[in-house]
Write a protein that holds these residues in place. Structure first.
Motif, PDB file in Angstrom:
ATOM      1  N   SER A 178       0.834  -1.196   0.000  1.00 42.50           N
ATOM      2  CA  SER A 178       0.000   0.000   0.000  1.00 42.50           C
ATOM      3  C   SER A 178       0.871   1.249   0.000  1.00 42.50           C
ATOM      4  O   SER A 178       1.992   1.246   0.495  1.00 42.50           O
ATOM      5  CB  SER A 178      -0.922   0.014   1.214  1.00 42.50           C
ATOM      6  OG  SER A 178      -0.157   0.183   2.375  1.00 42.50           O
ATOM      7  N   LYS A 179       0.352   2.312  -0.540  1.00 41.94           N
ATOM      8  CA  LYS A 179       1.075   3.584  -0.600  1.00 41.94           C
ATOM      9  C   LYS A 179       0.269   4.656   0.109  1.00 41.94           C
ATOM     10  O   LYS A 179       0.099   5.754  -0.395  1.00 41.94           O
ATOM     11  CB  LYS A 179       1.333   3.990  -2.064  1.00 41.94           C
ATOM     12  CG  LYS A 179       2.098   2.985  -2.869  1.00 41.94           C
ATOM     13  CD  LYS A 179       3.520   2.865  -2.376  1.00 41.94           C
ATOM     14  CE  LYS A 179       4.267   1.876  -3.246  1.00 41.94           C
ATOM     15  NZ  LYS A 179       5.589   1.592  -2.746  1.00 41.94           N
ATOM     16  N   GLU A 193       2.565   4.986   5.161  1.00 40.51           N
ATOM     17  CA  GLU A 193       3.525   4.071   4.564  1.00 40.51           C
ATOM     18  C   GLU A 193       4.916   4.280   5.171  1.00 40.51           C
ATOM     19  O   GLU A 193       5.407   5.404   5.256  1.00 40.51           O
ATOM     20  CB  GLU A 193       3.590   4.323   3.058  1.00 40.51           C
ATOM     21  CG  GLU A 193       4.663   3.547   2.362  1.00 40.51           C
ATOM     22  CD  GLU A 193       4.970   4.110   0.989  1.00 40.51           C
ATOM     23  OE1 GLU A 193       5.543   3.374   0.204  1.00 40.51           O
ATOM     24  OE2 GLU A 193       4.646   5.263   0.719  1.00 40.51           O
TER      25      GLU A 193
END
Length: 92
Positions: free
Chosen positions: A5-6, A10
């Motif tokens: 995931s970004k 993060e």
């Protein structure tokens, strides 16, 4: 394999970690802080409040307050390291 995931948190596991004495809610007086235009501030993200965060790359940077936004607890900062404007606020 699952794609990484970004999101906004993060790679912040150690960066936003608090010591055992600092865990829990932050003091209410931190929400009532006011800054004058032209004042130099250090941007420190409070991980106990998940609203109004700048990007985590700005954590620990020093900038100058450029303008106050509509909300009294929201400011626009001019970063010293980059020539970009940064807008963030504290949730009350």
């Amino acid at each position: 394999m699952v794609k990484a995931s970004k999101g906004i948190m993060e790679k912040t596991r150690q960066k936003f970690r608090r010591s055992p004495r600092q865990r829990g809610l932050s003091p209410i007086t931190r929400s009532f802080q006011s800054f004058e235009i032209g004042e130099r501030v250090t941007i420190v993200i409070d991980s106990s409040v998940q609203r109004g965060w700048p990007h985590h790359r700005f954590h620990g940077m020093t900038g100058t307050v450029v303008a106050a936004e509509v909300a009294p607890s929201s400011w626009t900062c001019d970063s010293a390291d980059e020539s970009s404007k940064l807008s963030f606020g504290l949730s009350t």
